[in-house]
Each structure stands twice: as C-alpha cells, then as structure tokens.
Write an enzyme that holds these catalytic residues in place. Structure first.
Site, PDB file in Angstrom:
ATOM      1  CG  HIS A  86      -2.067  -1.021   1.058  1.00 59.11           C
ATOM      2  ND1 HIS A  86      -3.221  -0.779   0.339  1.00 59.11           N
ATOM      3  CD2 HIS A  86      -2.180  -2.288   1.537  1.00 59.11           C
ATOM      4  CE1 HIS A  86      -3.994  -1.855   0.391  1.00 59.11           C
ATOM      5  NE2 HIS A  86      -3.389  -2.786   1.114  1.00 59.11           N
ATOM      6  CG  ASN A 117      -8.406  -5.059  -3.619  1.00 54.72           C
ATOM      7  OD1 ASN A 117      -7.358  -5.478  -3.120  1.00 54.72           O
ATOM      8  ND2 ASN A 117      -9.273  -4.345  -2.929  1.00 54.72           N
ATOM      9  CG  HIS A 118      -6.155  -1.025  -2.819  1.00 52.57           C
ATOM     10  ND1 HIS A 118      -6.526   0.151  -2.221  1.00 52.57           N
ATOM     11  CD2 HIS A 118      -6.692  -2.002  -2.046  1.00 52.57           C
ATOM     12  CE1 HIS A 118      -7.234  -0.090  -1.136  1.00 52.57           C
ATOM     13  NE2 HIS A 118      -7.354  -1.402  -1.005  1.00 52.57           N
ATOM     14  CG  HIS A 152      -4.619  -9.310  -3.913  1.00 46.56           C
ATOM     15  ND1 HIS A 152      -3.602  -8.825  -3.105  1.00 46.56           N
ATOM     16  CD2 HIS A 152      -5.668  -8.469  -3.733  1.00 46.56           C
ATOM     17  CE1 HIS A 152      -4.016  -7.742  -2.480  1.00 46.56           C
ATOM     18  NE2 HIS A 152      -5.277  -7.506  -2.851  1.00 46.56           N
ATOM     19  CG  HIS A 204      -4.669  -5.694   5.235  1.00 46.49           C
ATOM     20  ND1 HIS A 204      -4.527  -4.331   5.314  1.00 46.49           N
ATOM     21  CD2 HIS A 204      -4.746  -5.972   3.907  1.00 46.49           C
ATOM     22  CE1 HIS A 204      -4.530  -3.797   4.103  1.00 46.49           C
ATOM     23  NE2 HIS A 204      -4.676  -4.786   3.230  1.00 46.49           N
TER      24      HIS A 204
END
Length: 593
Positions: free
Chosen positions: A6, A110-111, A199, A231
């Site tokens: 992230h 997905n981000h 993922h 996470h």
C-alpha cells in the site's frame, strides 16, 4: 514474500505519510541481507489505483536502489517467457541493457488492478521500466488460463503460478463454470514445487461464499498458496506445516498479511512480518522476519454501562484508558516519551456508549495530538444493535444512512453493494440499466477514479438496447418497447435472485469439480505442445443450471403465454411509463435514421 504494501497510503498525513515507504524499504533491505533469489509480492503494491506523482517517484527510487546492481542471479527461467511476460517476452534480469541484482515478481491487487482504456495497471509502468516482473494478469476473466513461470536452480524446480485480483463474484462464477485451466509442466510433474500467489477475499476450506474464494476451489497439485489481500498476519500454521511436509494432505496457505495498517481493525493489531521461503527439492520451510519499522498499534473495547459512570465522568474515564494503553505500548516496545514521529503509536478505543452521550471528539483529540499518531480518530462510538420491527413499505431512510457508516472493524461497506441494495426496491429499480452493472460502474468511478466509467457504461447499454429494438421485427409500437423493457427488468431480477441463492455454505465433502490439466514444454523444446488430460479434484460443486433467458421479443419464440394476445396497456400504465417511452422513441428514431 510480502503482500499489501500500500505505497502512498495517507501520503499527505504529516505523521503517517512516510510509513508505507519506510516499511517497504525495510522489506527490500531484509531481502538483500538474506541474499534471496527473488522477491515475491502478492498484490496491492500501491494503495491507489492512480497513485500520485510523488508516490510513483518514491517507489521507483526505492526499487532502483535495491533492485539494480551486479549481484549474480543463481536461477534460470526455463518456461516460454513470451507466455509468462507477453509484452516484454523476457524477464528483466535477462535484458542486456539492465543490471538487475534483485528480481521482483508481482501480481496486481484490487487497489492497483488494471482499469481504463487499454487495461493498464501502475505495475505496467514499473514493468516497462524493468524494475518489476509483472505477471498473473488475466485477459479473459470468463475463461482463465494460468501458465506457470518455471524456474530451476540446481536440482530444485519451481512452478510459480499467479492470478491478479479479479472481482470475487466474477472469479467465483468462472470457477463454478469450470473455466479456470491450470497448465502444468509436460515433463516430470512430480519433481516441481508448485507455488501459487493469489489476491482475493479468503474463506476457510470448510465453506465458501460467492464474494470470496474458497481453498476448496483450488487444485490439489499445488503445494503452497501465498494469499494476499487479507491484512492479518497468519504465518505460524504455515511454518509448522513446512517443518514436517510429510503430514500434508493437500496444499498449505501462507498469509503474510499487510506491511502497514490501513484500517484500525482487530486483524491489523497482530505484529507485521515478512516471510522467507527456503526450498530444496520438494522440501520447504518458511521463516518469518518481524518488521521493526511498523508503527505500534493497540486496540481495546470499553462498555460504559459496566463501569456505572456518571455522565460527566465519561470523558475523564476514556482519557485514563488511553493513558493506560500508552503505558502498555511503552513497556512492550521499550519506548520513552516524547515519542519520535516514527514511533508514535496507533490507538483505537471502541466505546459502547449505550445509555450515555458521546463526548466531544475535538476536545478529546487535542489532548493526544502529539502522543498518538491517529489522534483524530482514537475513539469510535457504537451502540448495541436494536432490531425493531420494520414498518410496511421499507426499512426507512435512517437504516440506509446507517449502512454508509464504517463497521466496528473500521471498514466501510462497498459502494456497489449499497447501490445494488438501494436499487433492489421496486420504486428505485432501473428500467434500461441492470442494477448490478450500474453498481460496478459507480465502483470504478469512485474507487478507481475512472471519470468516464459511468458514461461509457451507459453508452454501451443504450446501444445494446437500441440494437435489440431495431433488430426485433416484432417491436413496432411504444407498447411493444414497454413490454420488452418489462421483460428486461424481470430477467435482471431473476438473475439477481439466482445470484443471491448461490450465497450458501457448502461443506468440503459436498464439493466436487473437475479441471483440465495441461502440459507446458520447457524452453528450447521443439514445439510447445499442450495435452489435456482428464483429472479430478475436490473443488466447487456446479449449481443447478439457470433457467434460459427469455427472448426479448413477443414473437413465436417468446416465453410469454402461447397464443395469447397482449392486452392494451391501461391509461394509468401509459401515464406512468410516458417518460420512458418518449426517451426510447427518440433513441429509435435516431438509430433507424
């Protein structure tokens, strides 16, 4: 092995803005010190689908620092690289124009998934810069073929499979339709250690739901799964399994968790680690390394009623609780005040204030602004859920607004789920546009910042509807158009109901499926051949086939009552649908012209 880095999370926060970059650099530093062969990332390298320029520059700088160099590469890739890396046709360390000392292989999450025109991800930019080997991108999610990157080092052989993030419901349907094909090495299949990185939302192997991927869906020939997106760090079970591989009945799952806390939830409180996989033949073991740059995080729950407080005592009581948590952090992490910016802890106090009023959050925040990294949201208030009987006519506006608020785990509901639920009511249901697809388009607009997502979606839908009307010789009047639209709505409702019915729990012993096993020739072979052999494994049961969709017209092949003539619409019905008919008349006149 690391997942969910992230990069760029809260990059504008004066306290936490550097956290993601500092920890990612520590991960690469651990990899360099351990002299690993390569780094494997499990998705969500970036927090935003379109990261800022500052984030892209900082990420590239870190990667250049640790990936470029003259360190020797001790393994080789013997599979067809034009399949593994379609655009470059070459792993980055074999490019004669670059000196790569630490190869990185990554799937998307997905981000940072591919979106927009051309279907590019931010990982494509890093791939073209030869800093990352990007793999696992499915070009056709309705029929997925997963080819391994076949590596060889001495007598050890590794088949690395990868699948980037796909919307869980879609991937679930693809597995259900048996459209996921696993390509295996053509020679000595049993000599390969099969590693798969994924993922997705995860469920236990005893059950599955349509909005998650079950371990039961994956084939048994796999040896180890690297699971991204979740996470919470769960490495201990995998470490124990690797120490005694003879006890394995099927694959094991390694869940490294994120390297930064992006939500103040229970799962993020576990200490953060990265994993190092050691492989020799078919024997393996996992070693975990604790990340030292991760910010301390503590979470506690408080029920005010249990402490029999007066109204004026609540704020003072909560302050004392936060002070206790700070003391615990100082003892556990051997810290002293004043904290440095890097060591200021994250603290979350979940307060059940049933029977009390909320204290002033602004005043409370000011007392910890220089001691707690998340001073603005230390407290989260909630009450015990009350379930009064719903009044006739719906759940009411308040219940809809409550669903927009974050849950106790700190996560907000998905925008597409909220839209789907809102549009499911009769008075809100769309006529021209499928409700579910509309939710997906808005999700792309909001989460992926694709400014044309909704417009492009509506344009395509209108073109499809117009084409259907023009090509159907039975549609001649406004009433015919109206009847066809009613069928569209009925079909969409039926499909949504079918999807809801699939959301059931199924035990492992009730689940069975077959997959097509393929073979993949090694590099320098005369001709890469693929032979499909019949194999079977425990997986996902094929549900009953859906009812065939009814034809759009009102002709002989229509699913309407045979031989019956359609009754003319009442004057009341015409008035209700006047706007809809007028719009379609204009669309039809343009298309026919």
């Amino acid at each position: 092995i690391a997942t969910d880095n992230h990069l760029g999370y809260l990059e504008k926060d004066r306290v936490r803005g550097d956290d993601s970059f500092r920890t990612f650099e520590e991960i690469l530093r651990i990899a360099k010190k351990a002299e690993v062969d390569f780094v494997l990332l499990g998705g969500d390298l970036f927090h935003h689908n379109k990261p800022s320029r500052a984030t892209r520059v900082r990420a590239a700088k870190i990667l250049r620092t640790y990936c470029l160099g003259d360190d020797p590469i001790h393994f080789e890739i013997v599979s067809d690289q034009s399949i593994n890396f379609p655009e470059t046709a070459c792993v980055n360390y074999e490019d004669p124009n670059y000196n790569i000392g630490l190869p990185i292989f990554s799937i998307h999450g997905n981000h940072d998934d591919p979106t927009g025109e051309g279907g590019y991800s931010e990982l494509d930019s890093l791939k073209e810069s030869n800093l990352v080997n990007y793999f696992g991108k499915a070009t056709n999610i309705a029929d997925i073929q997963i080819y391994p990157i076949i590596m060889r080092k001495g007598k050890s052989k590794l088949a690395l499979y990868g699948l980037g993030a796909i919307r869980d419901e879609r991937l679930h349907r693809t597995f259900q339709a048996k459209k996921v094909q696993w390509v295996r090495p053509a020679d000595d299949k049993e000599e390969y250690f099969n590693l798969f990185v994924i993922h997705q939302n995860r469920t236990k192997r005893v059950d599955y739901y349509k909005n998650a991927i079950s371990e039961a869906m994956l084939p048994e020939f796999l040896d180890l799964i690297i699971w991204g997106h979740e996470h919470e760090c769960l490495l201990d079970e995998c470490i124990e399994a690797g120490e005694d591989s003879s006890k394995l009945k099927r694959f094991e799952v390694c869940q490294p968790g994120s390297s930064i806390a992006t939500s103040l939830s229970e799962g993020e409180t576990r200490p953060k680690h990265v994993a190092i996989l050691e492989l020799k033949g078919n024997q393996w073991r996992i070693k975990k390394h604790k990340l030292k740059t991760v910010r301390p995080f503590k979470m506690h729950d408080v029920v005010l009623k249990e402490h029999h407080l007066e109204e004026h005592e609540v704020e003072e009581f909560l302050e004392a609780k936060v002070e206790e948590i700070i003391e615990d952090v100082m003892k556990e992490y051997d810290l002293e005040e004043p904290f440095s910016k890097e060591k200021m802890p994250l603290i979350r106090l979940r307060v059940d204030y049933t029977g009390y009023k909320k204290c002033n959050p602004m005043r409370f925040r000011g007392k910890f602004v220089s001691r707690v990294a998340n001073a603005e949201d230390i407290l989260i208030f909630h009450k015990k859920n009350k379930k009064p009987a719903n009044k006739a006519g719906g759940e009411g506006l308040k219940s809809e607004l409550d669903e927009l608020l974050p849950r106790d785990d700190g996560k907000a509901p998905q925008i597409q789920d909220l839209i789907k639920k809102h549009l499911k009511h009769g008075m809100n249901r769309l006529t021209l546009v499928p409700n579910k697809s509309m939710g997906d388009a808005v999700h792309e607009f909001v989460e992926k910042m694709e400014k044309d997502a909704v417009n492009d979606f509506l344009d395509n839908i209108f073109k499809q509807r117009i084409k259907t009307c023009v090509q159907n010789s039975e549609v001649r009047t406004a009433e015919d158009i109206d009847a066809m639209l009613d069928e569209n709505v009925a079909d969409d409702m039926k499909e949504e109901d079918d999807d809801d019915d699939e959301d059931v729990k199924i035990m492992d012993e009730e689940v069975s499926m077959s997959y097509r096993g393929s073979s993949m020739k090694l590099k320098n072979a005369p001709e890469p051949s693929v032979d499909y052999s019949d194999s079977s494994l425990e997986g996902i049961v094929e549900h009953e086939k859906r009812q065939p969709r009814r034809s759009r017209g009102r002709g002989k092949n229509s699913s309407s009552k045979a031989g019956s003539k359609r009754k003319p619409a009442s004057s009341q019905g015409r008035s209700k649908k006047k706007t809809r008919q007028g719009s379609l008349k204009r669309f039809l006149s343009i298309s026919q012209a």
